[in-house]
Design a protein around this motif. Structure first.
Motif, mmCIF file in Angstrom:
data_model
loop_
_atom_site.group_PDB
_atom_site.id
_atom_site.type_symbol
_atom_site.label_atom_id
_atom_site.label_comp_id
_atom_site.label_asym_id
_atom_site.label_seq_id
_atom_site.Cartn_x
_atom_site.Cartn_y
_atom_site.Cartn_z
ATOM 1 N N PHE A 148 81.259 98.408 70.093
ATOM 2 C CA PHE A 148 79.926 98.488 70.654
ATOM 3 C C PHE A 148 79.066 99.344 69.733
ATOM 4 O O PHE A 148 79.547 100.334 69.172
ATOM 5 C CB PHE A 148 79.956 99.135 72.045
ATOM 6 C CG PHE A 148 80.429 98.209 73.126
ATOM 7 C CD1 PHE A 148 79.576 97.253 73.656
ATOM 8 C CD2 PHE A 148 81.716 98.289 73.606
ATOM 9 C CE1 PHE A 148 80.004 96.392 74.658
ATOM 10 C CE2 PHE A 148 82.155 97.441 74.605
ATOM 11 C CZ PHE A 148 81.292 96.492 75.132
ATOM 12 N N VAL A 206 73.128 98.035 74.221
ATOM 13 C CA VAL A 206 74.211 98.068 73.238
ATOM 14 C C VAL A 206 74.494 96.646 72.777
ATOM 15 O O VAL A 206 74.160 95.680 73.453
ATOM 16 C CB VAL A 206 75.499 98.716 73.799
ATOM 17 C CG1 VAL A 206 75.275 100.156 74.183
ATOM 18 C CG2 VAL A 206 76.042 97.929 74.963
ATOM 19 N N LEU A 217 77.686 94.240 71.206
ATOM 20 C CA LEU A 217 79.103 94.123 70.901
ATOM 21 C C LEU A 217 79.225 93.288 69.642
ATOM 22 O O LEU A 217 78.709 92.175 69.581
ATOM 23 C CB LEU A 217 79.868 93.467 72.055
ATOM 24 C CG LEU A 217 81.370 93.297 71.871
ATOM 25 C CD1 LEU A 217 82.067 94.633 71.608
ATOM 26 C CD2 LEU A 217 81.983 92.604 73.069
#
Length: 135
Positions: free
Chosen positions: A35, A52, A54
């Motif tokens: 992340f 965030v 990934l």
């Protein structure tokens, strides 16, 4: 005297091993995912949005459709891990991004701990990200 292994049996065994090896090699390691914070700083106060992404570290591409299984936001970087706040997932704007709303009760460094399952992979992606809340 009989032969224990015929050439056909040996060939079939080697083909089976080669296919099995290529299937395992095609899978990525769960450690290849992480992340990343989209923004490092945020304003202290209620209903702040944390974004965030990934990412697959080997390809650099964002990973969509992961299942977030754990979230925690606390002030562990300031030595106050008992000061935790509720984190609520909200829909992300683009594929591979994940958004959360939380209340940052005071300025300082906060730690966002995330756990996720990636489609087709075994194991859990786990990261701890530090966010700075400013007045």
């Amino acid at each position: 005297m009989k032969k224990l292994y015929s050439p056909r049996v040996l060939r079939a065994a080697f083909v089976t091993l080669a296919v099995a090896g290529s299937i395992t090699a095609a899978r990525a390691d769960i450690k290849n995912y992480e992340f990343q914070l989209v923004g490092q700083t945020i304003h202290a106060g209620p209903d702040q949005t944390i974004t965030v992404r990934l990412v697959n570290k080997t390809t650099g591409k964002a990973v969509p459709d992961a299942v977030i299984i754990a979230t925690r936001l606390d002030m562990a970087p300031e030595g106050m891990q008992e000061m935790a706040t509720k984190v609520v997932a909200v829909p992300g704007a683009e594929a591979g991004t994940y958004k959360f709303k939380a209340t940052f009760g005071m300025a300082g460094r906060w730690q966002l701990s995330l756990g996720a399952k990636v489609q087709g992979e075994t194991g859990t992606v786990e990261n701890k990200l530090v966010i700075t809340a400013q007045k």
